[in-house]
Each structure stands twice: as C-alpha cells, then as structure tokens.
Enzyme design. Sequence first.
Site, mmCIF file in Angstrom:
data_model
loop_
_atom_site.group_PDB
_atom_site.id
_atom_site.type_symbol
_atom_site.label_atom_id
_atom_site.label_comp_id
_atom_site.label_asym_id
_atom_site.label_seq_id
_atom_site.Cartn_x
_atom_site.Cartn_y
_atom_site.Cartn_z
ATOM 1 N N GLU A 1 -7.635 -5.531 -0.013
ATOM 2 C CA GLU A 1 -8.161 -6.273 -0.925
ATOM 3 C C GLU A 1 -8.185 -7.875 -0.855
ATOM 4 O O GLU A 1 -8.690 -8.305 -1.321
ATOM 5 C CB GLU A 1 -7.204 -5.961 -2.279
ATOM 6 C CG GLU A 1 -7.476 -4.505 -2.744
ATOM 7 C CD GLU A 1 -8.812 -3.929 -3.226
ATOM 8 O OE1 GLU A 1 -9.796 -4.594 -2.501
ATOM 9 O OE2 GLU A 1 -8.663 -3.114 -3.859
ATOM 10 N N HIS B 1 0.723 -1.206 -0.001
ATOM 11 C CA HIS B 1 -0.135 0.128 0.040
ATOM 12 C C HIS B 1 0.792 1.209 -0.017
ATOM 13 O O HIS B 1 2.001 1.277 0.593
ATOM 14 C CB HIS B 1 -0.769 0.044 1.205
ATOM 15 C CG HIS B 1 -1.978 0.732 1.012
ATOM 16 N ND1 HIS B 1 -2.104 2.342 1.493
ATOM 17 C CD2 HIS B 1 -3.436 0.821 0.531
ATOM 18 C CE1 HIS B 1 -3.421 3.004 0.988
ATOM 19 N NE2 HIS B 1 -3.974 1.966 0.812
HETATM 20 N N1 ACO Z 1 4.242 -7.788 -4.603
HETATM 21 C C1 ACO Z 1 5.403 -7.769 -4.883
HETATM 22 N N2 ACO Z 1 6.259 -6.605 -4.971
HETATM 23 C C2 ACO Z 1 5.674 -5.453 -4.417
HETATM 24 C C3 ACO Z 1 4.126 -5.450 -4.125
HETATM 25 C C4 ACO Z 1 3.386 -6.747 -4.252
HETATM 26 N N3 ACO Z 1 2.160 -6.718 -3.887
HETATM 27 N N4 ACO Z 1 3.879 -4.211 -3.775
HETATM 28 C C5 ACO Z 1 5.078 -3.327 -3.827
HETATM 29 N N5 ACO Z 1 5.956 -4.302 -4.364
HETATM 30 C C6 ACO Z 1 7.436 -3.825 -4.580
HETATM 31 C C7 ACO Z 1 7.601 -3.099 -6.054
HETATM 32 O O1 ACO Z 1 7.891 -4.213 -7.154
HETATM 33 C C8 ACO Z 1 8.652 -2.311 -5.661
HETATM 34 O O2 ACO Z 1 9.968 -3.169 -5.348
HETATM 35 P P1 ACO Z 1 11.378 -2.629 -6.179
HETATM 36 O O3 ACO Z 1 11.566 -1.312 -5.588
HETATM 37 O O4 ACO Z 1 12.266 -3.508 -6.028
HETATM 38 O O5 ACO Z 1 10.963 -2.158 -7.788
HETATM 39 C C9 ACO Z 1 8.509 -1.900 -4.182
HETATM 40 O O6 ACO Z 1 7.821 -2.876 -3.675
HETATM 41 C C10 ACO Z 1 7.810 -0.510 -4.220
HETATM 42 O O7 ACO Z 1 6.673 -0.648 -4.850
HETATM 43 P P2 ACO Z 1 5.967 0.853 -5.460
HETATM 44 O O8 ACO Z 1 5.112 0.291 -6.587
HETATM 45 O O9 ACO Z 1 6.752 2.118 -5.209
HETATM 46 O O10 ACO Z 1 5.056 1.085 -4.265
HETATM 47 P P3 ACO Z 1 3.663 1.814 -4.267
HETATM 48 O O11 ACO Z 1 3.553 2.644 -3.153
HETATM 49 O O12 ACO Z 1 3.390 2.535 -5.576
HETATM 50 O O13 ACO Z 1 2.727 0.560 -4.077
HETATM 51 C C11 ACO Z 1 0.826 -0.806 -4.812
HETATM 52 C C12 ACO Z 1 1.425 0.538 -3.754
HETATM 53 C C13 ACO Z 1 0.427 -0.097 -5.986
HETATM 54 C C14 ACO Z 1 -0.603 -0.834 -3.809
HETATM 55 C C15 ACO Z 1 1.504 -1.768 -4.830
HETATM 56 O O14 ACO Z 1 1.912 -2.349 -3.515
HETATM 57 C C16 ACO Z 1 0.836 -2.972 -5.641
HETATM 58 O O15 ACO Z 1 1.082 -3.002 -6.567
HETATM 59 N N6 ACO Z 1 0.325 -4.084 -4.810
HETATM 60 C C17 ACO Z 1 -0.544 -4.837 -5.506
HETATM 61 C C18 ACO Z 1 -1.842 -4.556 -6.074
HETATM 62 C C19 ACO Z 1 -2.817 -4.406 -4.956
HETATM 63 O O16 ACO Z 1 -2.827 -5.202 -4.013
HETATM 64 N N7 ACO Z 1 -3.644 -3.237 -5.006
HETATM 65 C C20 ACO Z 1 -4.622 -2.828 -4.133
HETATM 66 C C21 ACO Z 1 -4.249 -1.900 -3.415
HETATM 67 S S1 ACO Z 1 -5.184 -1.235 -2.054
HETATM 68 C C22 ACO Z 1 -6.406 -0.117 -2.756
HETATM 69 O O17 ACO Z 1 -6.285 0.575 -3.604
HETATM 70 C C23 ACO Z 1 -7.657 -0.186 -2.178
#
Ligand code: ACO
Length: 359
Positions: free
Chosen positions: A304, A246
């Site tokens: 989620e 998140h």
């Molecule tokens: N699985 C694996 N790796 C992850 C995940 C995940 N669920 N979430 C983040 N990371 C990793 C990224 O790959 C990144 O790694 P890196 O720096 O080595 O490339 C690092 O963590 C940071 O990720 P960002 O995308 O910069 O973090 P952000 O704050 O934008 O992420 C997000 C938030 C988009 C929700 C992300 O955690 C994600 O894609 N999760 C999976 C989808 C999901 O569950 N969405 C629902 C969100 S809740 C809602 O909106 C109601």
Amino acid sequence: METQTAVRANGGLEGVIAAETRLSMVDGERGELIVAGHRLEQLAGRTFEDVLALLWDAAGHSGSRVRAAALRASTLALLRDAAARRVAPMDALRMAAGTLTAEDDAEAAHLLVGSFPTIVAAYARLLRGEEPLAPRESLGLAANYLYMSSGSEPHAELVRGLETYLTTVADHGFNASTFTARVIVSTGSDFVSAVTGAIGALKGPLHGGAPGPALDMVFEIGDASRAESVLRRKLEGGERLMGFGHRIYKVRDPRADVLAAAAARMFSRAGDLELYELARAVETKALELLEEYKPGRRIKTNVEFYTALLLCGLDLDTAFFAPTFAIGRVAGWTAHCFEQRALGRLIRPQSAYVGRIPA
Ligand code: ACO
C-alpha cells in the site's frame, strides 16, 4: 455461570490452510509472489488483460479478451444519485457492482472486470460535476480507465504505470476479500454477489483502505526532517503506520519493490522526484522506528505504501485509491470464483462457544 472453553479459537485464522489454489502463492518469509505460475517480476511489461487471462486459465476458464463495458442506464442512474449524496467512492462501487446481472458465471466475470473501470471513472467524473464518458473500443482496460477519468487519452508512460499496478495487485493468495468471495460462491451463490461482498471486505483500512491514509501520512510529514517526530508521535499514541506490516510477509513485500520502481519511472518522467524522495525518507525512518517500538515483530513496507505514491503520480484522488485497487483485484476475485465453483464445496468452519450454558 458455566461456559465451554475447551477449544481455543484462532480468530485471525493465521496459518490455517483453507484451500488449494493454482492462482497465486505468497511466500512471506522469502518475500516471493507467484501468480499463475509466473514470478511477479516476470509479469513486468505484461498487460492487465494478459494477467487476467493467465489467472482465468489457471482457474480452468478460457474466455475472450475482456473489454471495458459501457454502463446500463440503471447503473448510471444509481451513480448519479450516489454522487448527489456524496457517497464514498468505495461504497458507490459496491452499490453499482450490485446492479450488474448476468445469465451465467462466464458472463458475470466478463461484466464485472469490464465494468469496474467504467463505474469508478464515471463516479470520479460525477463527483467533480462532469458527465461520464463511454469507453473507447481502441483502448485496453488500464488506458480506458485513465481516459474515462480524465477525458483525454493518457500518455503511454502513465498507462504503463497503471498496468504495472493492476498486474501487481491482481491476485494475492487467500487475502480477506478473496476469502469472502470464495465463501459466497461456495454456497452456490453467484459471482456478482461474491464480488460485491469482496468489495466490502477490501474497503477496510486493514486491507485495501490503507493507501489513502499512507499518502496522507507522507503529506502530513511534508519534509524529511519532520519524519522522526511525526512518526514517533503516532507510534507513542498507539497509531498504526499505514503502509507497513502484513499478516503473511515478514520481509519486504515484493510488490512494494515493483511499485516503487514504477513510481520512480513515472515521477522521473514528470521531472519532479520530490514526493518520491520524501516517501523514501519516510519509509526508511518508519522502518527504523517500527523496529524500535515493535522489536521482533518484523513489520516491513507493504504494497500500500508505494501504491499510494504510484496512484498519486497518476493524478488520482486518494478517495479513488481503494476503488482502483478493486479494478485490479477483481481479476483475482473472479478467478477464485471459477476455482471455487469447480471445487463445489461449501466453506463452513466451526466456532467455539464461550457463552453461558443454560442449567
Ligand atoms: N504500525 C504500527 N504497529 C503495527 C503495524 C503498523 N503498521 N502493524 C502491526 N503492528 C503491531 C501491532 O500493533 C501489534 O503490536 P502489539 O503486539 O504490541 O500489540 C503487532 O504489530 C502485531 O500486529 P497484528 O495486528 O497482530 O498483526 P497482523 O498480522 O494482524 O497485521 C496488518 C497485519 C493488519 C496489515 C497490520 O500490519 C496493519 O494494521 N498495518 C497497517 C495497515 C495497512 O498497511 N494495511 C494494508 C495491508 S496490505 C493489504 O491488505 C493489501
């Protein structure tokens, strides 16, 4: 080639405070959510209509209780056509929301919140080849949604589970879809346009589109003994684990706990905890592996993951998880629309040009 690079943009707007709001506060370090002056845990047992009233009240709007709204013939005709073309449910909701018209903001807010359960349930039936049902006067929004989807009045425990879900997701700070709605209202545009835009933002897998894939992942694993190998393969292939991570929460999302408890209640009542226990085992392994593959990123369970489980317990098809999220979040969207309207300030940030500067 000359470019202007003096100003660095923060593409994700992390840490940017774009508005003051009385609607909700998300504390990502402490894992706390306050909605219209109440801690999330204090909202347990309240109906969706109660929480909607709290939000609208906090936004300066006091209105009568919202009832599920019957659909106009033109909206229904559009849904029939969409179903014949097998349009995805979230797109059908966006199209149907766009057909709503109102004289003023208050009427639009009532119509939007009251129509969402009817639209989504009607579309679920049409896709199954069944005729849509009109809402029942005697039922609240959550019970009506379940009734209009299934055709029979739902058990009280199922209604309670859905009320918990809808109140838990009703509002959540300046998330992408809420921000979208506020940007649209800030231009002086109307609430229907704002909410239609918000649906588009919610649809994406990085926001509201995750619970379907989160459940698919649990089903794909199928047995707790396979969790490690499947999850490792996904992480090594660069996949994101749906239902984890998140932008704001760096500890466990408090909504996950509320929804996990509601899911446990529902599955216990049905006398089958198998899926619930599999999901818990997958969660434990996923958290362990996320720490191993993404050390220090603090990627925890988000709303989620247990949304998926709860909505599956309500017998909803995975394609209807995101539209059901919208039925809850439209409470927050409309409250933010009222708040933004009262603020009366155009949201208009700047960009840093990094293209070519002509000679
Ligand atoms: N699985 C694996 N790796 C992850 C995940 C995940 N669920 N979430 C983040 N990371 C990793 C990224 O790959 C990144 O790694 P890196 O720096 O080595 O490339 C690092 O963590 C940071 O990720 P960002 O995308 O910069 O973090 P952000 O704050 O934008 O992420 C997000 C938030 C988009 C929700 C992300 O955690 C994600 O894609 N999760 C999976 C989808 C999901 O569950 N969405 C629902 C969100 S809740 C809602 O909106 C109601």
